[in-house]
Motif scaffolding. Structure first.
Motif, PDB file in Angstrom:
ATOM      1  N   ASN A 198       0.817  -1.222   0.000  1.00  0.00           N
ATOM      2  CA  ASN A 198       0.000   0.000   0.000  1.00  0.00           C
ATOM      3  C   ASN A 198       0.850   1.271   0.000  1.00  0.00           C
ATOM      4  N   LYS A 199       2.096   1.174  -0.459  1.00  0.00           N
ATOM      5  CA  LYS A 199       3.024   2.295  -0.317  1.00  0.00           C
ATOM      6  C   LYS A 199       2.582   3.552  -1.070  1.00  0.00           C
ATOM      7  N   LEU A 204      -1.124   4.282  10.422  1.00  0.00           N
ATOM      8  CA  LEU A 204      -1.863   4.655   9.217  1.00  0.00           C
ATOM      9  C   LEU A 204      -2.308   3.427   8.424  1.00  0.00           C
ATOM     10  N   LEU A 205      -1.544   2.341   8.510  1.00  0.00           N
ATOM     11  CA  LEU A 205      -1.896   1.126   7.778  1.00  0.00           C
ATOM     12  C   LEU A 205      -3.276   0.613   8.177  1.00  0.00           C
ATOM     13  N   ARG A 206      -3.593   0.669   9.457  1.00  0.00           N
ATOM     14  CA  ARG A 206      -4.910   0.205   9.909  1.00  0.00           C
ATOM     15  C   ARG A 206      -6.027   0.964   9.186  1.00  0.00           C
ATOM     16  N   TYR A 207      -5.817   2.251   8.970  1.00  0.00           N
ATOM     17  CA  TYR A 207      -6.827   3.056   8.275  1.00  0.00           C
ATOM     18  C   TYR A 207      -6.883   2.723   6.789  1.00  0.00           C
ATOM     19  N   LEU A 208      -5.729   2.480   6.193  1.00  0.00           N
ATOM     20  CA  LEU A 208      -5.701   2.121   4.778  1.00  0.00           C
ATOM     21  C   LEU A 208      -6.470   0.824   4.531  1.00  0.00           C
ATOM     22  N   HIS A 233     -10.664   3.177  16.146  1.00  0.00           N
ATOM     23  CA  HIS A 233     -10.120   1.829  16.360  1.00  0.00           C
ATOM     24  C   HIS A 233     -10.176   0.968  15.095  1.00  0.00           C
ATOM     25  N   PRO A 234      -9.593   1.403  14.001  1.00  0.00           N
ATOM     26  CA  PRO A 234      -9.630   0.591  12.776  1.00  0.00           C
ATOM     27  C   PRO A 234      -8.895  -0.736  12.954  1.00  0.00           C
TER      28      PRO A 234
END
Length: 304
Positions: free
Chosen positions: A33-34, A60-64, A209-210
């Protein structure tokens, strides 16, 4: 026996590949997801510059992963940062892991027969909810919706940071598991304000809390599951509803460890006896209530 039922599609089914115990490799997911990550970070440069350690790639990865659309992803992150800042007076201490510091803890611990007990196979919080042991009508006579929302949100915040620490240590995205026991639950006479508060807290959790909950497994549903589903759809967020699944059957007759989902993420030794496990804590496995207790713990409490 147990049948795994995904209520979101209302169809009997087996576990999907995503329901296995293989966790997402964080480094690989960030690399995959870069390009999105770069775009999101550029749009959040003001926030990232202010707090680079907290708003890092893993956060941020959790949101992506939760928001495929970048615009929605960015909006959720900004809203989450704002929410935590505005509610820091009661929310910040959750990062320390002390659940007794939840707002109105002494009052609500009597009504909310729920709590974490041991862990999943990956060390994440294992939450149990004994919905049939509390009268929500009495609960909502004693507390406000706002108090309940804060209490539930704080509990989730504690679990979120526990999962975050495990994820960073092991390099694998780690999520908690929730198991709800509906033994003796009656959904015909519940106070709608209770469900409204749970619905509001689920929407807050979607934002802050993604990727927290792997699944919310319901056991001992009985005929009441149809009513519960109809009510829940009115209040709970779509993301929350998509996590719910049901193992039909009765856990004391066929242990919950045979539930297709629970058996993947827990062991019989981790499960309390009230859901067919072998654990019998001296003061009760959850919320200080004996495992064999029946009735309503808050019955007879004075009305405000």
């Amino acid at each position: 026996f147990f049948v795994f039922l995904d209520l979101h599609v209302m169809d009997g089914c087996v576990m999907t590949e995503a329901d296995g115990t293989t966790r997402i490799d964080i480094e690989a997911a960030i690399d995959e997801n870069k390009m999105r990550l770069i775009e999101v970070k550029m749009s959040l440069i003001d926030l990232v510059s202010e707090n680079p350690e907290e708003l890092d790639d893993i956060f941020l990865l959790r949101y992506l992963l939760s928001f495929p659309n970048n615009e929605a992803c960015i909006e959720a992150i900004r809203s989450a940062v704002k929410y935590r800042k505005e509610n820091a007076s009661w929310l910040a201490s959750a990062k320390e892991g002390d659940r007794t510091k939840a707002p109105d803890y002494d009052e609500l611990k009597i009504h909310m027969i729920a709590g974490t007990h041991k862990t999943t196979v990956h060390g994440a919080p294992l939450l149990f909810i004994r919905a049939g042991l509390s009268d929500t009508n009495i609960t909502m006579q004693c507390v406000t919706e706002e108090q309940l929302v804060k209490y539930v949100t704080y509990e989730k915040e504690v679990s979120f940071w526990i999962c975050d620490r495990i994820s960073r240590k092991e390099g694998k995205l780690t999520k908690m598991l929730a198991i709800q026991d509906l033994t003796n639950a009656n959904f015909l006479w519940n106070d709608n304000r209770f469900f409204s508060a749970l619905g509001a807290s689920s929407k807050v959790s979607d934002m802050i809390h993604p990727q927290l909950v792997q699944r919310a497994v319901i056991l001992n549903a009985g005929e009441g599951i149809k009513i519960l589903w109809q009510v829940a759809r009115l209040f709970m967020s779509k993301k929350t509803m998509e996590k719910i699944c049901v193992c039909t059957g009765f856990s004391l007759e066929s242990t919950a460890s045979k539930c297709p989902y629970a058996s993947k993420w827990t062991t019989t030794a981790e499960l309390p006896s009230f859901v067919g496990g072998s654990c019998v804590c001296e003061e009760g496995c959850v919320a200080g209530v004996p495992n064999d207790f029946v009735g309503k713990r808050n019955q007879g409490m004075a009305k405000k």
